[in-house]
Design a protein around this motif. Structure first.
Motif, short mmCIF file in Angstrom:
data_model
loop_
_atom_site.label_atom_id
_atom_site.label_comp_id
_atom_site.label_asym_id
_atom_site.label_seq_id
_atom_site.Cartn_x
_atom_site.Cartn_y
_atom_site.Cartn_z
N LYS A 159 0.73 -1.37 0.10
CA LYS A 159 -0.09 0.05 0.02
C LYS A 159 0.96 1.18 0.14
CE LYS A 159 -4.25 1.93 2.20
NZ LYS A 159 -4.93 2.05 1.02
N ALA A 168 -3.91 4.34 -6.23
CA ALA A 168 -4.55 4.01 -5.06
C ALA A 168 -4.55 2.35 -5.31
CB ALA A 168 -6.05 4.22 -5.91
N CYS A 169 -4.57 2.06 -3.89
CA CYS A 169 -4.45 0.65 -3.66
C CYS A 169 -5.52 0.24 -2.67
CB CYS A 169 -3.01 0.48 -2.99
SG CYS A 169 -2.62 -1.34 -2.63
N SER A 170 -6.13 -1.07 -3.12
CA SER A 170 -6.95 -1.76 -2.11
C SER A 170 -6.92 -3.32 -2.08
CB SER A 170 -8.41 -1.30 -2.43
OG SER A 170 -8.62 -2.04 -3.77
N LYS A 172 -8.15 -7.03 -0.11
CA LYS A 172 -9.04 -8.03 0.56
C LYS A 172 -8.49 -9.45 0.78
CE LYS A 172 -12.05 -9.45 -2.98
NZ LYS A 172 -13.46 -9.72 -3.67
#
Length: 174
Positions: A159, A168-170, A172
């Motif tokens: 991140k 942007a970084c996401s 899960k």
């Protein structure tokens, strides 16, 4: 008992290509495993790992696929993977990560190095250049296996690396 085959093909992209190839493999008794399809300009790239009945040979599979009109002018390879043993546990995906934003040369290298630093394995990686109002936007999707004990530090590094590059970084957990 089944045998494992790897099929790789490159040909002009045609409507119905995926349906024709997967349908012919189904007719031969194949059970598809990891499969990847992408178009690169006007060219289609298709890679399939599948299990076939023992009664179906590599040559029969190749001939059945080569006979498809959708594979006219295709570079086609059918064979056994080098490692026919049971799939390695390293293929188990623990996290899905998406990084997006403007063009940042070296992004994939920096992310791959970060995963390597924490003993994580990239299981799948796709990168796309998408048209955007301001030009192009890049979208990188990574499925990875991160050791549980290094999960938090690895994800924080990924991140931070992305954000340092203005992206942007996401992610899960899976």
């Amino acid at each position: 008992m089944a045998n494992i085959l790897r099929i790789a093909l490159s040909c002009p992209d045609r409507t119905g290509l995926v349906a024709a190839v997967s349908g012919r493999l189904f007719d031969l008794g194949a059970n598809l495993g990891d499969t990847s399809f992408a178009t690169l300009g006007s060219t289609a790239e298709f890679t399939i790992v599948c299990s076939m009945p023992e009664s179906v040979t590599v040559e029969e599979t190749r001939e059945a696929l080569a006979a498809l009109p959708e594979l006219k002018d295709a570079d086609l390879w059918v064979g056994r993977p080098k490692d026919e043993a049971s799939p390695p546990q390293g293929n188990k995906v623990t996290h899905s990560i998406v990084v997006s934003g403007g063009d940042r040369p070296g992004l994939v290298t920096r992310l791959a190095e970060a995963f390597g630093d924490y003993g994580a394995s990239i299981v799948r990686l796709t990168s796309e250049r998408l048209d955007d109002v301001e030009g192009f936007r890049y979208l990188v999707r990574i499925e990875t296996r991160i050791p549980k004990e290094k999960e938090m530090t690895c994800l924080a590094t990924v991140k931070n690396t992305s954000e340092e590059m203005g992206l942007a970084c996401s992610f899960k957990s899976l």
